[in-house]
Scaffold this motif. Structure first.
Motif, PDB file in Angstrom:
ATOM      1  N   GLU A   5      -0.666  -9.037   4.993  1.00  0.00           N
ATOM      2  CA  GLU A   5       0.638  -8.510   4.582  1.00  0.00           C
ATOM      3  C   GLU A   5       0.780  -8.432   3.070  1.00  0.00           C
ATOM      4  N   THR A   6       0.045  -9.263   2.333  1.00  0.00           N
ATOM      5  CA  THR A   6       0.143  -9.275   0.871  1.00  0.00           C
ATOM      6  C   THR A   6      -1.254  -9.237   0.268  1.00  0.00           C
ATOM      7  N   VAL A   7      -1.315  -8.875  -1.012  1.00  0.00           N
ATOM      8  CA  VAL A   7      -2.608  -8.717  -1.680  1.00  0.00           C
ATOM      9  C   VAL A   7      -3.399 -10.019  -1.681  1.00  0.00           C
ATOM     10  N   ASP A   8      -2.708 -11.151  -1.792  1.00  0.00           N
ATOM     11  CA  ASP A   8      -3.429 -12.424  -1.832  1.00  0.00           C
ATOM     12  C   ASP A   8      -4.070 -12.765  -0.484  1.00  0.00           C
ATOM     13  N   GLN A   9      -3.722 -12.024   0.583  1.00  0.00           N
ATOM     14  CA  GLN A   9      -4.359 -12.217   1.885  1.00  0.00           C
ATOM     15  C   GLN A   9      -5.492 -11.220   2.125  1.00  0.00           C
ATOM     16  N   TRP A  10      -5.699 -10.304   1.207  1.00  0.00           N
ATOM     17  CA  TRP A  10      -6.759  -9.306   1.383  1.00  0.00           C
ATOM     18  C   TRP A  10      -8.130  -9.975   1.431  1.00  0.00           C
ATOM     19  N   PRO A  11      -9.102  -9.340   2.127  1.00  0.00           N
ATOM     20  CA  PRO A  11     -10.461  -9.900   2.159  1.00  0.00           C
ATOM     21  C   PRO A  11     -11.099  -9.863   0.777  1.00  0.00           C
ATOM     22  N   ALA A  12     -12.178 -10.630   0.622  1.00  0.00           N
ATOM     23  CA  ALA A  12     -12.824 -10.761  -0.692  1.00  0.00           C
ATOM     24  C   ALA A  12     -13.568  -9.494  -1.103  1.00  0.00           C
ATOM     25  N   MET A  13     -13.866  -8.614  -0.148  1.00  0.00           N
ATOM     26  CA  MET A  13     -14.599  -7.378  -0.460  1.00  0.00           C
ATOM     27  C   MET A  13     -14.025  -6.210   0.319  1.00  0.00           C
ATOM     28  N   ILE A  14     -13.959  -5.064  -0.358  1.00  0.00           N
ATOM     29  CA  ILE A  14     -13.603  -3.798   0.273  1.00  0.00           C
ATOM     30  C   ILE A  14     -14.817  -2.887   0.167  1.00  0.00           C
ATOM     31  N   THR A  15     -15.207  -2.240   1.272  1.00  0.00           N
ATOM     32  CA  THR A  15     -16.312  -1.288   1.204  1.00  0.00           C
ATOM     33  C   THR A  15     -15.767   0.131   1.191  1.00  0.00           C
ATOM     34  N   ALA A  16     -16.533   1.024   0.586  1.00  0.00           N
ATOM     35  CA  ALA A  16     -16.124   2.422   0.467  1.00  0.00           C
ATOM     36  C   ALA A  16     -17.378   3.287   0.390  1.00  0.00           C
ATOM     37  N   VAL A  17     -17.178   4.595   0.341  1.00  0.00           N
ATOM     38  CA  VAL A  17     -18.276   5.555   0.245  1.00  0.00           C
ATOM     39  C   VAL A  17     -18.031   6.441  -0.968  1.00  0.00           C
ATOM     40  N   VAL A  18     -19.084   6.797  -1.650  1.00  0.00           N
ATOM     41  CA  VAL A  18     -18.948   7.619  -2.859  1.00  0.00           C
ATOM     42  C   VAL A  18     -18.194   8.911  -2.561  1.00  0.00           C
ATOM     43  N   ASN A  19     -17.375   9.293  -3.538  1.00  0.00           N
ATOM     44  CA  ASN A  19     -16.670  10.573  -3.522  1.00  0.00           C
ATOM     45  C   ASN A  19     -15.669  10.701  -2.371  1.00  0.00           C
ATOM     46  N   GLN A  20     -15.250   9.567  -1.828  1.00  0.00           N
ATOM     47  CA  GLN A  20     -14.217   9.573  -0.793  1.00  0.00           C
ATOM     48  C   GLN A  20     -13.075   8.658  -1.229  1.00  0.00           C
ATOM     49  N   PRO A  21     -11.813   9.030  -0.907  1.00  0.00           N
ATOM     50  CA  PRO A  21     -10.697   8.141  -1.261  1.00  0.00           C
ATOM     51  C   PRO A  21     -10.926   6.747  -0.677  1.00  0.00           C
ATOM     52  N   ILE A  22     -10.549   5.730  -1.426  1.00  0.00           N
ATOM     53  CA  ILE A  22     -10.809   4.351  -1.021  1.00  0.00           C
ATOM     54  C   ILE A  22      -9.540   3.758  -0.426  1.00  0.00           C
ATOM     55  N   VAL A  23      -9.610   3.484   0.880  1.00  0.00           N
ATOM     56  CA  VAL A  23      -8.457   2.949   1.611  1.00  0.00           C
ATOM     57  C   VAL A  23      -8.391   1.442   1.410  1.00  0.00           C
ATOM     58  N   LEU A  24      -7.216   0.949   1.114  1.00  0.00           N
ATOM     59  CA  LEU A  24      -7.024  -0.480   0.868  1.00  0.00           C
ATOM     60  C   LEU A  24      -6.647  -1.206   2.158  1.00  0.00           C
ATOM     61  N   PRO A  25      -6.830  -2.532   2.220  1.00  0.00           N
ATOM     62  CA  PRO A  25      -6.533  -3.297   3.436  1.00  0.00           C
ATOM     63  C   PRO A  25      -5.050  -3.332   3.795  1.00  0.00           C
ATOM     64  N   GLY A  26      -4.194  -3.068   2.829  1.00  0.00           N
ATOM     65  CA  GLY A  26      -2.756  -3.064   3.086  1.00  0.00           C
ATOM     66  C   GLY A  26      -2.083  -1.992   2.246  1.00  0.00           C
ATOM     67  N   MET A  27      -0.925  -1.548   2.678  1.00  0.00           N
ATOM     68  CA  MET A  27      -0.226  -0.474   1.981  1.00  0.00           C
ATOM     69  C   MET A  27       0.473  -0.991   0.719  1.00  0.00           C
ATOM     70  N   LEU A  28       0.299  -0.238  -0.370  1.00  0.00           N
ATOM     71  CA  LEU A  28       1.015  -0.479  -1.617  1.00  0.00           C
ATOM     72  C   LEU A  28       1.627   0.842  -2.055  1.00  0.00           C
ATOM     73  N   PRO A  29       2.703   0.806  -2.826  1.00  0.00           N
ATOM     74  CA  PRO A  29       3.380   2.063  -3.203  1.00  0.00           C
ATOM     75  C   PRO A  29       2.557   2.922  -4.160  1.00  0.00           C
ATOM     76  N   GLN A  30       2.791   4.226  -4.060  1.00  0.00           N
ATOM     77  CA  GLN A  30       2.177   5.167  -4.998  1.00  0.00           C
ATOM     78  C   GLN A  30       2.510   4.755  -6.425  1.00  0.00           C
ATOM     79  N   GLY A  31       1.500   4.883  -7.297  1.00  0.00           N
ATOM     80  CA  GLY A  31       1.708   4.562  -8.703  1.00  0.00           C
ATOM     81  C   GLY A  31       1.401   3.121  -9.068  1.00  0.00           C
ATOM     82  N   THR A  32       1.066   2.277  -8.081  1.00  0.00           N
ATOM     83  CA  THR A  32       0.693   0.892  -8.396  1.00  0.00           C
ATOM     84  C   THR A  32      -0.540   0.907  -9.299  1.00  0.00           C
TER      85      THR A  32
END
Length: 659
Positions: free
Chosen positions: A63-90
């Motif tokens: 629910e909060t950033v401090d609960q996010w996992p220690a690593m996020i994986t992504a793929v080159v040249n693709q938008p990177i989805v975060l583990p939880g929603m944060l507002p645009q402009g963060t």
């Protein structure tokens, strides 16, 4: 859906699953509770279940950033989805391993801006730092690794322990024999050697020698050292005398440790600094096994890594610990040099290492990294057509929740360790990146459950590590494989395995041209009969002798093999009554003529041997992992029949390419 079933599903258990016959199965509530308990989630009553669901939610739906996992994986040249929603402009900053940070803000979807270069980055967001692993779209392929090769590649399958050198005098294979084989094979047009695992075993348990039941996959087996005298105990035997050979080799390592000069000592200490705590923990574990006996006999405090007793042990027995660190330095150097020699000799890939599916629950990796490993639950397989009672492999796998909590550290370190001194990687039972059949300690294999793993993250990390090391990746995808899993492997650039015995339908074997282009073609594997053994029905006779044929009579099984021989002969375009030599040439040509980017011929089939390295389902009843080759590597290609088989393999490669 009951609260128990909901918890099981949240934890990744497949409550409803399909067996190898396509039948729908449902896990009993008791099995659900046992597996959940082994995963670390109590489920004995409603209060337990509610508390476990809250803990799981923090990990899988933070629910909060401090609960996010220690690593996020992504793929080159693709938008990177975060583990939880944060507002645009963060605002956030991405910091590469080298260079300055790149400030930015989240887009309208709450995603990070795509990153074009693969690698590991630090993501700084809302005062929290975590690792960002950006993978390439695929693992490197043969065309990238060997752009100058005009035909698909050829390789050999090698059981490292089986090798002989110096006129058959060594009692067991070693890295020098492997390097000599690589140089000789390269001269014959071979580009890869797929070797058996070199994971660390147990120095104090020489009778525990299966390469697929290691103490740790983060360290190597110093028993393969090339140090010592050319003549060793049991040097002329057909089977390896592991206690005698390993006693001799550890004595040679000890002698070399005390004989280090100043330059060697400096290099050794630099290695220890580079490897850090991981190496010290492994060496400490091995020293404790030597001085304290089996782990189950240790005082409780010695199973706590940060205990005062463990710190005192390292201080008091520093020399013992250093000796085991030295052994790792020696074997690591030898492996790296063997790969260098293979490449210098002209191999496009060189050594292809092998990662076992799990580790011994009482071994070094489970002791040193308890947060990563499930040591109270075994990896195995459910009942199927080959094993009506299922299988318990007796090894421990990674914790799926532990992987997430600790940023996939254990998995990444395992892959990196295997790629030291290697140009490629074979991942045993690669279906384990998606799900594993886990069996609670003391339960029967039938009482296990399929548990989901973070497949997308793991496939991305394999691709990233392969890209960084410029290594080929092969996945052992035999057995029960979920629908579309091979497609996802193919999309990740991971090659499967097209094995002669399994490339068939009903009463016909697959033509070479129709083999899957996404898989390495091969005559056999270490768990299956050799070509000569298959023709003779040697595997059938072994199973009959050991009472493994079930209700099938020996005569009936041999009659079925005779029919299969006719079907395979048709696919090979030879007469079923042809000589064994003709069969061996035809098989070599057949796997060479497939569209596979790499064709592998086991040394056992190159030499026409009857016995297979391992007979699954046996321990002491069959000499698994003990057979030595009948010829030393310096003379391996002197035989005219061997050269003809090799020429047939390469001819198949050339004709397929030009055809």
């Amino acid at each position: 859906m009951t609260p128990l079933e909901q918890l099981a599903r949240d934890a990744g258990l497949q409550v409803v699953w399909e067996d190898s016959d396509g039948q729908t199965r449902t896990l009993s509530p008791d099995t659900q509770r046992q597996v959940l308990r082994a995963l670390g989630y109590a489920a004995d009553d409603e209060e337990d279940i509610a508390e476990s669901r809250v803990r799981l939610a923090r990990l899988t739906a933070p629910e909060t950033v401090d609960q996010w996992p220690a690593m996020i994986t992504a793929v080159v040249n693709q938008p990177i989805v975060l583990p939880g929603m944060l507002p645009q402009g963060t605002p956030y900053t991405v910091i590469p391993e080298e260079g300055d940070g790149l400030p930015d803000v989240l887009d309208a979807s709450g995603c990070l801006r795509p990153i074009s270069l693969p690698g590991y980055y630090v993501l700084d967001i809302l005062g929290h730092e975590l690792t960002l692993a950006v993978a390439p779209t695929r693992c490197p392929g043969i065309q990238e690794l060997a752009p100058r090769r005009k035909v698909p590649l050829s390789g050999l399958g090698v059981q490292l322990y089986s090798l002989r050198r110096f006129g058959n005098n060594r009692g067991m294979g070693d890295i020098e024999a492997l390097a000599l084989l690589a140089e000789a094979a390269a001269a014959q047009g071979i580009d890869a050697l797929a070797i058996s695992p070199v994971h660390a075993l147990f120095p104090t348990r020489p009778h525990q020698f299966s390469p697929y039941s290691p103490s740790s996959r983060l360290a190597f087996n110093p028993g393969y050292t090339s140090l010592g005298e050319p003549d060793e105990p049991g040097s002329n035997t057909a089977l390896i005398d592991y206690p005698a050979v390993l006693t001799s080799r550890w004595a040679a390592l000890t002698e070399a440790f005390y004989a280090m000069d100043a330059a060697e000592r400096d290099a050794f200490e630099a290695f220890c600094r580079e490897e850090g705590l991981r190496l010290e923990r492994h060496a400490c574990f091995e020293a404790m096994l030597e001085l304290l006996g089996p782990r189950e006999d240790w005082p409780t405090a010695y199973n706590q890594l940060d205990s005062e007793e463990v710190r005192q042990f390292v201080q008091v027995h520093r020399e013992h610990v250093e000796r085991y660190q030295f052994a790792q330095w020696c074997i690591t150097r030898e492996l790296v040099q063997a790969q260098q020699r293979a490449r210098r000799a002209g191999m496009a890939v060189g050594l292809i290492a092998d990662i076992a599916v799990g580790v011994d629950p009482q071994g070094s990796q489970a002791w040193a990294h308890p947060e990563d490993v499930l040591d109270t639950i075994h990896v195995g397989s459910p009942p199927d057509a080959f094993n009506a009672n299922g299988q318990d492999w007796g090894v421990a796998g990674f914790s799926p929740q532990g992987l997430l909590q600790h940023g996939f550290r254990g998995f990444i370190e395992t892959v990196r360790a295997a790629l030291k001194g290697a140009g490629g990687l074979r991942i045993d039972h690669i279906m384990g990146l998606s799900r594993l059949w886990l069996i609670p300690q003391g339960a029967a294999p039938t009482e296990g459950a399929y548990v989901r793993y973070p497949e997308q993250d793991l496939l991305r990390l394999v691709a990233l590590e392969a890209w960084q090391h410029q290594a080929l990746v092969i996945g052992e995808d035999l057995g029960t494989v979920e629908l579309d899993f091979r497609t996802r492997l193919d999309q990740s650039g991971i090659l499967g395995m097209g094995v002669l015995w399994f490339e068939r339908e009903a009463e016909s074997f697959t033509r070479a041209a129709d083999y899957p282009a996404r898989a390495v073609s091969m005559a056999s594997t270490h768990d299956l009969p050799t070509v000569a053994g298959w023709l003779a029905g040697r595997d059938i006779h072994w199973r009959h002798r050991l009472g493994m044929l079930g209700d099938t009579a020996l005569d009936e099984a041999m009659a079925e093999r005779a029919r299969e021989r006719t079907w395979l002969a048709e696919a090979l375009n030879i007469d079923a009554d042809s000589s064994v030599d003709r069969w061996l040439e035809a098989v070599a040509y057949h796997i060479g003529a497939t569209p596979a980017p790499l064709a592998l011929l086991p040394l056992e089939d190159l030499l026409g041997l009857v016995e297979q390295p391992n007979l699954p389902g046996t321990l002491d009843e069959h000499p698994n992992w003990q057979r030595r080759l009948p010829v030393n590597v310096e003379r391996l290609f002197d035989s005219e029949t061997v050269r003809m088989r090799l020429k047939a393999l390469i001819k198949g490669r050339q004709e397929h390419h030009h055809g």
